[in-house]
Design a protein around this motif. Sequence first.
Motif, PDB file in Angstrom:
ATOM      1  N   ILE A 186      75.473 -74.223  20.972  1.00 26.75           N
ATOM      2  CA  ILE A 186      76.032 -72.868  21.087  1.00 26.75           C
ATOM      3  C   ILE A 186      76.108 -72.202  19.712  1.00 26.75           C
ATOM      4  O   ILE A 186      75.792 -71.026  19.550  1.00 26.75           O
ATOM      5  CB  ILE A 186      77.445 -72.897  21.717  1.00 26.75           C
ATOM      6  CG1 ILE A 186      77.373 -73.419  23.142  1.00 26.75           C
ATOM      7  CG2 ILE A 186      78.063 -71.507  21.696  1.00 26.75           C
ATOM      8  CD1 ILE A 186      78.707 -73.397  23.863  1.00 26.75           C
ATOM      9  N   ILE A 187      76.523 -72.994  18.709  1.00 30.02           N
ATOM     10  CA  ILE A 187      76.652 -72.428  17.367  1.00 30.02           C
ATOM     11  C   ILE A 187      75.316 -71.831  16.923  1.00 30.02           C
ATOM     12  O   ILE A 187      75.248 -70.728  16.397  1.00 30.02           O
ATOM     13  CB  ILE A 187      77.059 -73.513  16.343  1.00 30.02           C
ATOM     14  CG1 ILE A 187      78.367 -74.194  16.744  1.00 30.02           C
ATOM     15  CG2 ILE A 187      77.216 -72.924  14.966  1.00 30.02           C
ATOM     16  CD1 ILE A 187      78.727 -75.386  15.876  1.00 30.02           C
ATOM     17  N   TRP A 188      74.250 -72.591  17.164  1.00 23.21           N
ATOM     18  CA  TRP A 188      72.925 -72.119  16.739  1.00 23.21           C
ATOM     19  C   TRP A 188      72.484 -70.884  17.513  1.00 23.21           C
ATOM     20  O   TRP A 188      71.979 -69.923  16.938  1.00 23.21           O
ATOM     21  CB  TRP A 188      71.881 -73.236  16.901  1.00 23.21           C
ATOM     22  CG  TRP A 188      71.923 -74.223  15.779  1.00 23.21           C
ATOM     23  CD1 TRP A 188      72.644 -75.380  15.736  1.00 23.21           C
ATOM     24  CD2 TRP A 188      71.239 -74.134  14.524  1.00 23.21           C
ATOM     25  NE1 TRP A 188      72.448 -76.019  14.538  1.00 23.21           N
ATOM     26  CE2 TRP A 188      71.586 -75.289  13.772  1.00 23.21           C
ATOM     27  CE3 TRP A 188      70.371 -73.205  13.957  1.00 23.21           C
ATOM     28  CZ2 TRP A 188      71.091 -75.527  12.497  1.00 23.21           C
ATOM     29  CZ3 TRP A 188      69.875 -73.445  12.683  1.00 23.21           C
ATOM     30  CH2 TRP A 188      70.241 -74.593  11.969  1.00 23.21           C
ATOM     31  N   ILE A 189      72.682 -70.922  18.821  1.00 25.13           N
ATOM     32  CA  ILE A 189      72.235 -69.785  19.627  1.00 25.13           C
ATOM     33  C   ILE A 189      72.980 -68.507  19.223  1.00 25.13           C
ATOM     34  O   ILE A 189      72.377 -67.461  18.992  1.00 25.13           O
ATOM     35  CB  ILE A 189      72.434 -70.075  21.135  1.00 25.13           C
ATOM     36  CG1 ILE A 189      71.515 -71.229  21.549  1.00 25.13           C
ATOM     37  CG2 ILE A 189      72.163 -68.839  21.975  1.00 25.13           C
ATOM     38  CD1 ILE A 189      71.809 -71.787  22.928  1.00 25.13           C
ATOM     39  N   PHE A 190      74.290 -68.618  19.083  1.00 26.46           N
ATOM     40  CA  PHE A 190      75.079 -67.441  18.716  1.00 26.46           C
ATOM     41  C   PHE A 190      74.655 -66.905  17.358  1.00 26.46           C
ATOM     42  O   PHE A 190      74.557 -65.703  17.150  1.00 26.46           O
ATOM     43  CB  PHE A 190      76.571 -67.787  18.687  1.00 26.46           C
ATOM     44  CG  PHE A 190      77.202 -67.767  20.044  1.00 26.46           C
ATOM     45  CD1 PHE A 190      76.416 -67.844  21.192  1.00 26.46           C
ATOM     46  CD2 PHE A 190      78.570 -67.659  20.190  1.00 26.46           C
ATOM     47  CE1 PHE A 190      76.988 -67.825  22.447  1.00 26.46           C
ATOM     48  CE2 PHE A 190      79.161 -67.634  21.448  1.00 26.46           C
ATOM     49  CZ  PHE A 190      78.373 -67.722  22.568  1.00 26.46           C
ATOM     50  N   PHE A 323      83.633 -64.258  16.650  1.00 25.91           N
ATOM     51  CA  PHE A 323      84.838 -65.071  16.493  1.00 25.91           C
ATOM     52  C   PHE A 323      84.750 -66.379  17.272  1.00 25.91           C
ATOM     53  O   PHE A 323      85.260 -67.402  16.839  1.00 25.91           O
ATOM     54  CB  PHE A 323      86.084 -64.260  16.862  1.00 25.91           C
ATOM     55  CG  PHE A 323      86.388 -63.216  15.824  1.00 25.91           C
ATOM     56  CD1 PHE A 323      86.704 -63.594  14.520  1.00 25.91           C
ATOM     57  CD2 PHE A 323      86.318 -61.866  16.121  1.00 25.91           C
ATOM     58  CE1 PHE A 323      86.956 -62.641  13.538  1.00 25.91           C
ATOM     59  CE2 PHE A 323      86.562 -60.908  15.149  1.00 25.91           C
ATOM     60  CZ  PHE A 323      86.889 -61.296  13.855  1.00 25.91           C
ATOM     61  N   LEU A 324      84.041 -66.318  18.407  1.00 31.28           N
ATOM     62  CA  LEU A 324      83.840 -67.556  19.149  1.00 31.28           C
ATOM     63  C   LEU A 324      82.997 -68.517  18.310  1.00 31.28           C
ATOM     64  O   LEU A 324      83.258 -69.724  18.232  1.00 31.28           O
ATOM     65  CB  LEU A 324      83.134 -67.252  20.474  1.00 31.28           C
ATOM     66  CG  LEU A 324      83.145 -68.377  21.502  1.00 31.28           C
ATOM     67  CD1 LEU A 324      84.569 -68.758  21.845  1.00 31.28           C
ATOM     68  CD2 LEU A 324      82.422 -67.958  22.775  1.00 31.28           C
ATOM     69  N   LEU A 325      82.001 -67.950  17.640  1.00 33.21           N
ATOM     70  CA  LEU A 325      81.160 -68.743  16.755  1.00 33.21           C
ATOM     71  C   LEU A 325      82.002 -69.411  15.667  1.00 33.21           C
ATOM     72  O   LEU A 325      81.871 -70.610  15.406  1.00 33.21           O
ATOM     73  CB  LEU A 325      80.108 -67.823  16.124  1.00 33.21           C
ATOM     74  CG  LEU A 325      79.223 -68.381  15.030  1.00 33.21           C
ATOM     75  CD1 LEU A 325      78.364 -69.503  15.579  1.00 33.21           C
ATOM     76  CD2 LEU A 325      78.326 -67.297  14.453  1.00 33.21           C
ATOM     77  N   LEU A 326      82.884 -68.625  15.045  1.00 26.32           N
ATOM     78  CA  LEU A 326      83.743 -69.193  14.005  1.00 26.32           C
ATOM     79  C   LEU A 326      84.592 -70.329  14.560  1.00 26.32           C
ATOM     80  O   LEU A 326      84.695 -71.405  13.961  1.00 26.32           O
ATOM     81  CB  LEU A 326      84.691 -68.123  13.460  1.00 26.32           C
ATOM     82  CG  LEU A 326      84.263 -67.283  12.276  1.00 26.32           C
ATOM     83  CD1 LEU A 326      85.427 -66.412  11.826  1.00 26.32           C
ATOM     84  CD2 LEU A 326      83.833 -68.160  11.111  1.00 26.32           C
TER      85      LEU A 326
END
Length: 505
Positions: A186-190, A323-326
């Motif tokens: 998810i981190i990468w996609i975002f 912010f979800l990424l953070l």
Amino acid sequence: MKHFRDKWSSKIGFILAASGSAIGIGNIVFFSSNAYKFGGGAFYLPYLVALFVLGLPIMMLELGIGSMTSKSFPMAMRELSGKKGEFVGWWAMAGTLFILMYYITILAWALGMLLGSFGSLFDTPTYSVFDNLALTANNKSRIFFFNQLTTWKPAVFVLVIWLLNWMMLKKGTASIEKAVQLLVPIIWIFMLLLVIRGVSLDGGIDGVMYLFTPNWQEIFNPSVWSAAFSQMFFSLSLGFGILTSYASYLPKNANHVNNAFLISFLNCSFEFIAGIAIFSLLFVFAIHPIGATISLSFFVVPQGIDNISDIGWLVQVGGVFFFLLLVIAGLSSSISMIEAIVSALRDKLQIQRKKALLMVTIPGIFGSLLFTLPYIIDPEITGNGTLGLTMLDLLDHWVFKYGLLLIGLSEVVLLGWVLGADMVRKFLNKHSKINLGHWFNYLLKYVIPILLVVVLVFSFLQDFPLYGSRYDMPSFDWLPLFIPFFWLLSSYLFAYLLTFKVSSP
Ligand code: TRP
């Protein structure tokens, strides 16, 4: 009684966990603000030197000793270099606990901003972080952020973040693997989505150009080097034995030369594209982030995000993404810090995971809550809402500029000289296709320690006479001086007690 030692179920699980540890707030926020502060593209040269000269060899070292001993950092250091080693190990754990406390507070704020991006469910009158975002110093996200700081909400969010960590760590490697399998992709996609949107905005490319245009004068500034070294340590989660505990769950024949390359590559390429995303978002609005790292993520980037679209809900979606990424990137890092301390305590005290988790969580929550106190964030919080001097900035300054490098230095000196660099090198070579030559010994014994000492001395000389005027440091001088002494004293005491007063199995 010997406790059952965790194992990774697959190599992928380990790589996801280790890269999840490395990729965090450091990559998204600290890197960009450092690169901005230190002359854009000029930051890359010290950064690359830091990667190849310090980052990769130290990562191989930390991974290697984990596999060699199947123990986490303090006990691995004890096995390899005696009680001094164990002392350095616990000192590193004290440092980790400290960083962890405020790392989680930052995540709690990010969670608050995340909820706020939806259009606040909790506020009357209701508004979102992204409502009426005016291009002034007092933009809505700033007001939102500061309003929130003075409420009880960050305390609740701290508890939520700790709870999430607890859930991911409850079952050890089994639950960590499950979590990172979900979080890391998810981190990468975002991040990729943010980059694409950022550079496709009018003016976005200018930001990217700024990032890649070197300001060569900065190269001769020792602070640039010190910042690049610290950034590398922080970003790769090095110097604290974090990766040692993750590697101790691998079989002895793991190929750590490869692993180190892979983890660093994943981390630094992520950092690279994160820089592109942030800089393009910022330059769309010709925003010049001021030093403070916290402001960058909490009210400067939101301004950039506001430009993502004219459509309100799309902006909100952007905000939620960011912010979800953070939060997600931070969680996969915070679990690694907690796990390192948990596994160290278990190795030393031969206790159950739950008990060790409690021993970290209770002081940890207490510390994170302290950091949410408005006074600690800004003694003049009721004033104009600028961050100004904050306790957090001070800690950050000391831990980032000195703590990381000092611990790294002690580790390298002990392992390079007491244990012997050659022994580590041979161990690494045994399981690797690429052979590390004798240069590796020189690197560990001379080059790295000398570089670290030089940078530390320069930082110190630069900091010392200037108190009261730099970094918006306070006009009262005792505080910046008190913090490093307090940190040294308490972390030494912690390490001393665990090493010499608690008997080992
Ligand atoms: N590397 C993480 C980041 O970039 C932070 C981190 C995780 C860390 N573990 C660490 C930093 C250990 C220092 C030491 O956000």
